[in-house]
Write an enzyme that holds these catalytic residues in place. Structure first.
Site, PDB file in Angstrom:
ATOM      1  N   ASP A 132       0.818  -1.244  -0.105  1.00 24.45           N
ATOM      2  CA  ASP A 132      -0.218   0.050   0.024  1.00 24.45           C
ATOM      3  C   ASP A 132       0.972   1.102  -0.047  1.00 24.45           C
ATOM      4  OD1 ASP A 132      -2.292  -1.569   0.161  1.00 24.45           O
ATOM      5  OD2 ASP A 132      -2.299  -1.469   2.313  1.00 24.45           O
ATOM      6  N   ASP A 150      -7.127  -1.680  -4.044  1.00 16.34           N
ATOM      7  CA  ASP A 150      -8.074  -1.429  -2.990  1.00 16.34           C
ATOM      8  C   ASP A 150      -9.134  -0.423  -3.616  1.00 16.34           C
ATOM      9  OD1 ASP A 150      -6.381  -2.722  -1.235  1.00 16.34           O
ATOM     10  OD2 ASP A 150      -5.406  -0.894  -0.498  1.00 16.34           O
TER      11      ASP A 150
END
Length: 176
Positions: A132, A150
């Site tokens: 991330d 995501d």
């Protein structure tokens, strides 16, 4: 083609499967390409937090859990469990689309979810967690750190919710 072959094909391929496959593939490629660039070319993991815009930073975080780091676990075996779950869930979504696909909104939604889930599953296998790196913030509040997979998953779920709401409203209107 035997009737058994046709039955299996009905479980795996439907009228919207080609479009969903394209959407999932593009989502997966964009996600993996962005992660490869951030980690292998830009080497964000060595730079710390990088300010991009007044409301957007890049910062590398390896998420070993699921959303908001729930069910967090550093063990590689746990990452394999989570990756396996993502693959099984993606297969289930694919079968759902092939058997009951109702239109383009559902196709886009499931394609985005499948592509995102598989993108994050690959991370779990290759680096032991999900990469991330986007960090949105405003007025001193920092939202969670995320990636393209995501975003695709959230957009897909939102589209499914939208379709279920619109579909139920249309069904109710038709019953009157």
């Amino acid at each position: 083609m035997t009737s058994q072959d046709r039955s299996l094909a009905h479980w795996l391929w439907g009228p919207y499967s080609a479009l969903a496959l394209k959407i999932a593939a593009v989502t997966f490629v964009l996600d993996q390409a962005s992660k490869a660039w951030v980690l292998l070319v830009y080497e964000l993991q060595d730079k710390g937090r990088v300010k991009v815009l007044p409301f957007l930073d890049l910062v590398f975080v390896k998420n070993t859990g699921i959303s908001y780091s729930m069910l967090d676990g550093d063990a590689y075996s746990w990452q394999i469990v989570l990756a396996t779950f993502a693959v099984i869930a993606s297969i289930g979504l694919w079968v759902w689309l092939a058997r009951a696909g109702t239109g383009r909104v559902m196709t886009w939604a499931l394609g985005l979810i499948i592509g995102g889930a598989l993108g994050n599953a690959v991370d779990r296998v290759l680096i032991g967690g999900v990469a991330d790196f986007f960090s949105l913030h405003a007025f001193g509040y920092y939202w969670y750190i995320f990636n393209i997979a995501d975003v695709a998953i959230v957009a897909g779920v939102a589209a499914l919710l939208y379709e279920s709401f619109i579909g139920s409203r249309n069904d109710a209107a038709n019953r009157m």
